[in-house]
Design a protein around this motif. Sequence first.
Motif, PDB file in Angstrom:
ATOM      1  N   MET A   1      -2.620  -6.129 -17.527  1.00  0.00           N
ATOM      2  CA  MET A   1      -3.607  -6.308 -16.453  1.00  0.00           C
ATOM      3  C   MET A   1      -3.245  -5.399 -15.300  1.00  0.00           C
ATOM      4  SD  MET A   1      -4.704  -9.889 -14.631  1.00  0.00           S
ATOM      5  CE  MET A   1      -6.125 -10.000 -13.577  1.00  0.00           C
ATOM      6  N   ALA A   2      -3.940  -4.251 -15.162  1.00  0.00           N
ATOM      7  CA  ALA A   2      -3.585  -3.236 -14.160  1.00  0.00           C
ATOM      8  C   ALA A   2      -4.245  -3.553 -12.828  1.00  0.00           C
ATOM      9  CB  ALA A   2      -3.998  -1.855 -14.650  1.00  0.00           C
ATOM     10  N   VAL A   3      -3.862  -4.678 -12.247  1.00  0.00           N
ATOM     11  CA  VAL A   3      -4.447  -5.120 -10.984  1.00  0.00           C
ATOM     12  C   VAL A   3      -3.503  -4.787  -9.838  1.00  0.00           C
ATOM     13  CG1 VAL A   3      -5.224  -7.121  -9.671  1.00  0.00           C
ATOM     14  CG2 VAL A   3      -5.720  -6.966 -12.111  1.00  0.00           C
ATOM     15  N   LYS A   4      -4.076  -4.295  -8.740  1.00  0.00           N
ATOM     16  CA  LYS A   4      -3.285  -3.956  -7.564  1.00  0.00           C
ATOM     17  C   LYS A   4      -3.355  -5.111  -6.568  1.00  0.00           C
ATOM     18  CE  LYS A   4      -5.066   0.715  -8.230  1.00  0.00           C
ATOM     19  NZ  LYS A   4      -6.049   0.275  -9.266  1.00  0.00           N
ATOM     20  N   VAL A   5      -2.219  -5.461  -5.989  1.00  0.00           N
ATOM     21  CA  VAL A   5      -2.173  -6.481  -4.947  1.00  0.00           C
ATOM     22  C   VAL A   5      -2.142  -5.775  -3.593  1.00  0.00           C
ATOM     23  CG1 VAL A   5      -0.900  -8.414  -3.969  1.00  0.00           C
ATOM     24  CG2 VAL A   5      -0.979  -8.103  -6.450  1.00  0.00           C
ATOM     25  N   ALA A   6      -3.179  -5.998  -2.804  1.00  0.00           N
ATOM     26  CA  ALA A   6      -3.330  -5.302  -1.526  1.00  0.00           C
ATOM     27  C   ALA A   6      -3.188  -6.271  -0.365  1.00  0.00           C
ATOM     28  CB  ALA A   6      -4.696  -4.610  -1.466  1.00  0.00           C
ATOM     29  N   GLY A   7      -2.855  -5.712   0.780  1.00  0.00           N
ATOM     30  CA  GLY A   7      -2.898  -6.470   2.020  1.00  0.00           C
ATOM     31  C   GLY A   7      -4.159  -6.127   2.775  1.00  0.00           C
ATOM     32  N   SER A   8      -4.668  -7.069   3.531  1.00  0.00           N
ATOM     33  CA  SER A   8      -5.868  -6.827   4.343  1.00  0.00           C
ATOM     34  C   SER A   8      -5.469  -6.548   5.781  1.00  0.00           C
ATOM     35  CB  SER A   8      -6.788  -8.039   4.305  1.00  0.00           C
ATOM     36  OG  SER A   8      -7.821  -7.915   5.272  1.00  0.00           O
ATOM     37  N   SER A   9      -6.009  -5.488   6.342  1.00  0.00           N
ATOM     38  CA  SER A   9      -5.703  -5.193   7.749  1.00  0.00           C
ATOM     39  C   SER A   9      -6.229  -6.290   8.663  1.00  0.00           C
ATOM     40  CB  SER A   9      -6.279  -3.833   8.153  1.00  0.00           C
ATOM     41  OG  SER A   9      -7.682  -3.881   8.313  1.00  0.00           O
ATOM     42  N   LEU A  10      -7.207  -7.081   8.188  1.00  0.00           N
ATOM     43  CA  LEU A  10      -7.746  -8.165   9.010  1.00  0.00           C
ATOM     44  C   LEU A  10      -6.726  -9.270   9.235  1.00  0.00           C
ATOM     45  CD1 LEU A  10     -11.402  -8.526   7.670  1.00  0.00           C
ATOM     46  CD2 LEU A  10     -10.545  -7.133   9.562  1.00  0.00           C
ATOM     47  N   SER A  11      -5.642  -9.274   8.475  1.00  0.00           N
ATOM     48  CA  SER A  11      -4.567 -10.226   8.736  1.00  0.00           C
ATOM     49  C   SER A  11      -3.934  -9.970  10.098  1.00  0.00           C
ATOM     50  CB  SER A  11      -3.497 -10.137   7.640  1.00  0.00           C
ATOM     51  OG  SER A  11      -4.018 -10.557   6.402  1.00  0.00           O
ATOM     52  N   PHE A  12      -4.101  -8.764  10.601  1.00  0.00           N
ATOM     53  CA  PHE A  12      -3.567  -8.388  11.919  1.00  0.00           C
ATOM     54  C   PHE A  12      -4.683  -7.759  12.741  1.00  0.00           C
ATOM     55  CE2 PHE A  12      -0.175  -8.277   8.759  1.00  0.00           C
ATOM     56  CZ  PHE A  12       0.713  -9.194   9.311  1.00  0.00           C
ATOM     57  N   SER A  13      -5.835  -8.435  12.748  1.00  0.00           N
ATOM     58  CA  SER A  13      -7.018  -7.887  13.412  1.00  0.00           C
ATOM     59  C   SER A  13      -6.858  -7.779  14.921  1.00  0.00           C
ATOM     60  CB  SER A  13      -8.240  -8.752  13.093  1.00  0.00           C
ATOM     61  OG  SER A  13      -8.155 -10.024  13.732  1.00  0.00           O
ATOM     62  N   LYS A  14      -5.933  -8.558  15.485  1.00  0.00           N
ATOM     63  CA  LYS A  14      -5.710  -8.506  16.932  1.00  0.00           C
ATOM     64  C   LYS A  14      -4.914  -7.272  17.339  1.00  0.00           C
ATOM     65  CE  LYS A  14      -5.582 -13.579  17.211  1.00  0.00           C
ATOM     66  NZ  LYS A  14      -4.740 -14.748  17.579  1.00  0.00           N
ATOM     67  N   GLN A  15      -4.350  -6.589  16.368  1.00  0.00           N
ATOM     68  CA  GLN A  15      -3.519  -5.419  16.627  1.00  0.00           C
ATOM     69  C   GLN A  15      -4.291  -4.142  16.320  1.00  0.00           C
ATOM     70  OE1 GLN A  15      -0.583  -5.901  17.993  1.00  0.00           O
ATOM     71  NE2 GLN A  15      -0.735  -8.121  17.762  1.00  0.00           N
ATOM     72  N   PRO A  16      -3.897  -3.026  16.930  1.00  0.00           N
ATOM     73  CA  PRO A  16      -4.502  -1.739  16.552  1.00  0.00           C
ATOM     74  C   PRO A  16      -4.231  -1.447  15.077  1.00  0.00           C
ATOM     75  CG  PRO A  16      -3.205  -1.532  18.571  1.00  0.00           C
ATOM     76  CD  PRO A  16      -2.902  -2.889  18.011  1.00  0.00           C
ATOM     77  N   LEU A  17      -5.024  -0.574  14.494  1.00  0.00           N
ATOM     78  CA  LEU A  17      -4.909  -0.302  13.069  1.00  0.00           C
ATOM     79  C   LEU A  17      -3.520   0.172  12.686  1.00  0.00           C
ATOM     80  CD1 LEU A  17      -6.119  -0.082  10.268  1.00  0.00           C
ATOM     81  CD2 LEU A  17      -6.987   2.190  10.868  1.00  0.00           C
ATOM     82  N   ASP A  18      -2.923   1.043  13.482  1.00  0.00           N
ATOM     83  CA  ASP A  18      -1.608   1.555  13.097  1.00  0.00           C
ATOM     84  C   ASP A  18      -0.571   0.436  13.049  1.00  0.00           C
ATOM     85  OD1 ASP A  18      -1.699   1.298  15.897  1.00  0.00           O
ATOM     86  OD2 ASP A  18      -0.124   2.793  16.184  1.00  0.00           O
ATOM     87  N   VAL A  19      -0.658  -0.523  13.964  1.00  0.00           N
ATOM     88  CA  VAL A  19       0.275  -1.651  13.961  1.00  0.00           C
ATOM     89  C   VAL A  19       0.007  -2.549  12.755  1.00  0.00           C
ATOM     90  CG1 VAL A  19       1.075  -3.684  15.224  1.00  0.00           C
ATOM     91  CG2 VAL A  19       0.531  -1.573  16.458  1.00  0.00           C
ATOM     92  N   ALA A  20      -1.281  -2.773  12.467  1.00  0.00           N
ATOM     93  CA  ALA A  20      -1.633  -3.603  11.303  1.00  0.00           C
ATOM     94  C   ALA A  20      -1.094  -2.994  10.014  1.00  0.00           C
ATOM     95  CB  ALA A  20      -3.147  -3.766  11.230  1.00  0.00           C
ATOM     96  N   LEU A  21      -1.237  -1.689   9.878  1.00  0.00           N
ATOM     97  CA  LEU A  21      -0.738  -1.028   8.666  1.00  0.00           C
ATOM     98  C   LEU A  21       0.782  -1.096   8.595  1.00  0.00           C
ATOM     99  CD1 LEU A  21      -3.057   2.109   8.423  1.00  0.00           C
ATOM    100  CD2 LEU A  21      -3.312  -0.124   7.337  1.00  0.00           C
ATOM    101  N   ARG A  22       1.427  -0.942   9.722  1.00  0.00           N
ATOM    102  CA  ARG A  22       2.892  -1.043   9.731  1.00  0.00           C
ATOM    103  C   ARG A  22       3.342  -2.443   9.330  1.00  0.00           C
ATOM    104  NH1 ARG A  22       5.246  -0.288  15.369  1.00  0.00           N
ATOM    105  NH2 ARG A  22       4.993  -2.539  15.496  1.00  0.00           N
ATOM    106  N   GLU A  23       2.633  -3.456   9.825  1.00  0.00           N
ATOM    107  CA  GLU A  23       2.964  -4.837   9.446  1.00  0.00           C
ATOM    108  C   GLU A  23       2.834  -5.034   7.944  1.00  0.00           C
ATOM    109  OE1 GLU A  23       4.101  -7.347  11.111  1.00  0.00           O
ATOM    110  OE2 GLU A  23       3.609  -7.114  13.218  1.00  0.00           O
ATOM    111  N   LEU A  24       1.756  -4.523   7.358  1.00  0.00           N
ATOM    112  CA  LEU A  24       1.557  -4.682   5.917  1.00  0.00           C
ATOM    113  C   LEU A  24       2.618  -3.932   5.122  1.00  0.00           C
ATOM    114  CD1 LEU A  24      -2.340  -4.389   5.755  1.00  0.00           C
ATOM    115  CD2 LEU A  24      -0.964  -6.464   5.483  1.00  0.00           C
ATOM    116  N   ALA A  25       2.957  -2.731   5.596  1.00  0.00           N
ATOM    117  CA  ALA A  25       4.015  -1.971   4.923  1.00  0.00           C
ATOM    118  C   ALA A  25       5.340  -2.717   4.995  1.00  0.00           C
ATOM    119  CB  ALA A  25       4.141  -0.583   5.545  1.00  0.00           C
ATOM    120  N   ASN A  26       5.629  -3.319   6.145  1.00  0.00           N
ATOM    121  CA  ASN A  26       6.874  -4.074   6.297  1.00  0.00           C
ATOM    122  C   ASN A  26       6.905  -5.304   5.389  1.00  0.00           C
ATOM    123  OD1 ASN A  26       8.032  -2.380   8.171  1.00  0.00           O
ATOM    124  ND2 ASN A  26       7.299  -3.522   9.941  1.00  0.00           N
TER     125      ASN A  26
END
Length: 536
Positions: free
Chosen positions: A1-26
Amino acid sequence: MAVKVAGSSLSFSKQPLDVALRELANLGFSFVDIGAMEGWAHINPSEVASQPQKFVEKLRTLCEQYRLKPVAFNAGLGTDDLSEQQRRLSALCFVARELSVPVITLGTAPRNTPLEREVHRFRQLVAVACKFGVTIAFEPHFFQIAENPKVALALVEQVDGLKITLDPSHFTVQGLRLDDYRFLLPHVAHVHFRDAGTKGWDEIQVPMGKGQVDFGAIVKALEELGYEGAISCEYIDTIGNLDIRENLIALKSLLSSLIASNGSARYHYGGETIERRRTKMRKIPVALQLYSVREDCAKDLEGTLKAVAEMGYEGVEFAGYHGRSAQELRKMLDDLGLKVAGTHTGIDTLRGDELKKTIEFNQILGNKFLIIPWIGEEWRRTKDDWLRFADFLNELADKVKPEGMFVGYHNHHFEFQQKFDGQTLWDILFSATKPEVVMQLDTGNAMHGGVSADEILEILKRYPGRAKTIHLKEFSSTNPKAVLGEGEVKWKEVLTLCDTVGGTEWLIIEQESYAYAPIECVRKCLENLKAIMESM
């Protein structure tokens, strides 16, 4: 099952996009579902329509910076005018095509909207997307026209090329189960996941394990249909007052397990807490930091290593090499069946021409963790000094990555005592470093710096995946010579977080105060640790 597990930037919607992406990467995500909600987060389709190429470049740069691959846009076009919707969507589809984003999720009209009106709207929008080779999927959303699975089916069947983004929480809050909407699954192009209760909107987002979403059954059903899209973990920070990071970690871990088992792992938390969801810890090897027995090593290195191996330690972390070559050390270790869990190496050995020598030495040892145990005043006088050190670690991480190695930093006490702008030195450093930079938390040193036992747990949660190696050192406010298990560190909770959150590859015991001979102290530490593990 070649399914990708992604994070949603909306989990950190109160933050700017770059911060949200950094949070997901972390948090350890490699894929991202980016919010494109007009007037909310993270990019406005109206602005994209004005300068689409600018947004291509911006998103490409950010995603490359945080090593995230975008797999979907979750969009709100922000206008009722159909021609303007088409204009904004056209620009968003251009960006999606350039970034190889296959799916754009859109919401539907409010409940009680005539179905034929929504069919007409989506036919126009799908026609726009088809020009760019992008799939449009609508999310059957509570309070919207497609909240009823049968209406959702009617909509998708009447618009050629239209797909569904499945978010089971919107069905669960209506008291619906998988069998009530299973007929929608063949039309699914994307998935949003979070746990939810059955009592309406107030339970649209509940902590993992407290709801009724049967993740295992859904993943299994998708697998049987050959689903190969992405599943986005979507705990949204504007709903309720949950610990977003903790729930994302729990959901990501669960999905990874389910997908690895081809969806066959049966699952439902049934009210179980995140901390207790595992019945048995995975086996994390235990090593000894040789600084604990440094005098013994100086007198008889080979004899000390032999004693350490006979105690049951599986590896060692070096703090100096006692005049031995890498080849000599490797032979000693191999003869005793010991692995290298890391090395404490001075910052100067990682700069300039010395870096190559350090890499070669540690490749011979079979070591991939290069940990800086101390930095001088020139790196820590001001906040800018710490940010400069973070930049150094980030650059160094990139340099050693091709060799399969990691760099990291080990704390003492001052990193938690001194603050700049209300932030501890520890938080300044690890908020500014890449996920690949190892946070080698020394529990005892941190508590000597004023960190409480509960705050130790919060640090591990705050930087998930960063504790690839950790120093297990006891702290006691009444017994400065306490060995592991005899003080105030909450060892069961620490070990559980290492297992579920920290990404820990080595548990490293260190003892620096001695009630009796150092070699006996480290023996007692290991015995106590094993007893704690067996009781979990």
